[in-house]
Design a protein around this motif. Sequence first.
Motif, PDB file in Angstrom:
ATOM      1  N   ASP A 223       0.923  -1.301  -0.186  1.00 19.89           N
ATOM      2  CA  ASP A 223      -0.068  -0.120   0.208  1.00 19.89           C
ATOM      3  C   ASP A 223       0.759   1.279  -0.059  1.00 19.89           C
ATOM      4  N   TYR A 225       0.347   5.167   1.036  1.00 12.03           N
ATOM      5  CA  TYR A 225      -0.473   6.388   1.476  1.00 12.03           C
ATOM      6  C   TYR A 225       0.382   7.701   0.818  1.00 12.03           C
ATOM      7  N   THR A 227       0.014  11.810   1.293  1.00 16.49           N
ATOM      8  CA  THR A 227      -0.701  12.904   1.870  1.00 16.49           C
ATOM      9  C   THR A 227      -0.455  13.903   0.865  1.00 16.49           C
ATOM     10  N   GLY A 246       0.031  10.948  -7.136  1.00 20.18           N
ATOM     11  CA  GLY A 246      -0.124   9.368  -7.437  1.00 20.18           C
ATOM     12  C   GLY A 246       0.250   8.729  -8.751  1.00 20.18           C
ATOM     13  N   HIS A 275      -7.235   4.902  -5.216  1.00 22.00           N
ATOM     14  CA  HIS A 275      -8.272   5.560  -4.738  1.00 22.00           C
ATOM     15  C   HIS A 275      -7.854   7.221  -4.405  1.00 22.00           C
ATOM     16  N   SER A 276      -9.070   8.177  -4.601  1.00 27.34           N
ATOM     17  CA  SER A 276      -8.538   9.649  -4.110  1.00 27.34           C
ATOM     18  C   SER A 276      -9.759  10.231  -4.709  1.00 27.34           C
ATOM     19  N   ALA A 286      -5.480  13.448   0.127  1.00 32.60           N
ATOM     20  CA  ALA A 286      -4.948  12.327   0.282  1.00 32.60           C
ATOM     21  C   ALA A 286      -5.220  11.251  -0.934  1.00 32.60           C
ATOM     22  N   HIS A 288      -4.615   7.012  -2.064  1.00 29.56           N
ATOM     23  CA  HIS A 288      -4.134   5.706  -1.702  1.00 29.56           C
ATOM     24  C   HIS A 288      -4.012   4.633  -2.790  1.00 29.56           C
ATOM     25  N   GLN A 290      -2.996   0.555  -4.279  1.00 26.19           N
ATOM     26  CA  GLN A 290      -2.817  -0.787  -3.791  1.00 26.19           C
ATOM     27  C   GLN A 290      -2.143  -1.594  -4.697  1.00 26.19           C
ATOM     28  N   PRO A 327       5.175  10.362   0.889  1.00 22.92           N
ATOM     29  CA  PRO A 327       4.232   9.222   0.818  1.00 22.92           C
ATOM     30  C   PRO A 327       4.894   7.948   1.606  1.00 22.92           C
ATOM     31  N   GLU A 328       3.843   7.253   2.456  1.00 25.34           N
ATOM     32  CA  GLU A 328       4.329   6.192   3.314  1.00 25.34           C
ATOM     33  C   GLU A 328       4.199   4.735   2.568  1.00 25.34           C
TER      34      GLU A 328
END
Length: 442
Positions: A223, A225, A227, A246, A275-276, A286, A288, A290, A327-328
């Motif tokens: 994943d 994530y 911000t 992203g 997803h955003s 944010a 995300h 996958q 980003p994490e």
Amino acid sequence: MNFFRPACLCLTGLLGLSLSLTSAADSLASEVEAIYDAKLKDLFLHFHRNPELSTMEHQTSARLATELESLGYAVHTGVGGTGIVALLENGEGPLVMFRADMDGLPVEEKSGLSYASRAKQVDPNGNEVFVMHACGHDVHITSLVGTAQLMAAKRDQWQGTLMLIGQPAEERVMGAAAMRADNLWQRFGQPDYAMAFHVTSAMPTGILGASTDSPYSGADTVDIYITGVGAHGASPHRGVDPIVLGSQIVMGLQTVVSRTLPPRRPGVITVGAFHSGTKHNIISDAAHLQLTVRSESPGDRALLLDGISRVAENMGRVAGLPDDLLPEVVVSDESVPPTLNDRALTERVMALWSDHFGEGVLFSGERLGMGAEDFPFFTVDPYIPSLYFAVGGTPPEDFAREQAGGAPVPSHHSPLFKIEPDASVTMGVEASVAALLDLLGS
Ligand SMILES: [Zn+2]
Ligand SMILES: [Zn+2]
């Protein structure tokens, strides 16, 4: 004449050898056919009509346990959930493990077969769903019973211990790890060899597939994530747009495989979900992503995971994010290592099968996708020499029809999936018994 004579003698010797091997093969093949007609055909129909979801294989596991117990095996149930371990101890010798996975899938069967499943079950989310053996695990468990029966009948031909495993939840890559976490080796012994097979709709019936490299890849779930800084859609200069960032990460990831792995080593990084955002005129704060990541070795896995982190973090810097908001990247602990066949074991068994089955049966061609399996949880740590092979499950005429522009052969997990059970169960049993008799030193 001098040249011809030794060649002729040599040929006679070879013919004698192949005649005796062929007659051994003929007799095993007819024994397998006899137990298929007497029992396995009905057992396959039972398993096919009564599939169960991963971790919920209660009836399947109970039936498998009953069958194995009736053949004289010491059966232990409830190992790692619904898993079972069946042992046949037969004197001094190696411990050899053979595994069959038991679970079906939440798929409504539309194969049109007279024995199609209409079974339903309540899934872990509380929804009632149709269940189908859409991956052919019914072939695996039926074959396991056939193998058990012949190995018990032939116990004067081998020495050691046979360990048969009915594994839950392969489709959720959980079952093998759950059985190991239930002290599988500590309680029942650590095998000297491990084997398993998968029936495949992608190969014709009558064909066995095996190779010395990896039949399945390693898989990781990752994943990312992101911000951002939210803003009005008309004032992008006031924010940091996580959708643009992203997208740059997604495009940056496309060069990780091509520019990090050596060109003859495969890998896959697929962004399966992005997803955003909520609305046309809002810059979200944010996003995300996958990902699924496939690799063939621990070293390649590390290269790909490092590459993903490098791209994600540095694209964050490109977007002007401070270090504490980069980003994490989170790598799930649901990682599956690659399934690696042991070279010496595989060469030994492949040579045996070539002799046993004769020409045109054993296939070791290239693999195209990078699917994963949880079988390596049994074999990687500690290392156990293992062989994972494939058994063809589609009648050759179905491939001919597809080639001629007719209906395509359905893939695994499809509602149309179907396996020809007679040829695939009998081939599964015959290949397994031939290999086990050899490994158990007949
Ligand atoms: Zn499957
Ligand atoms: Zn499967």
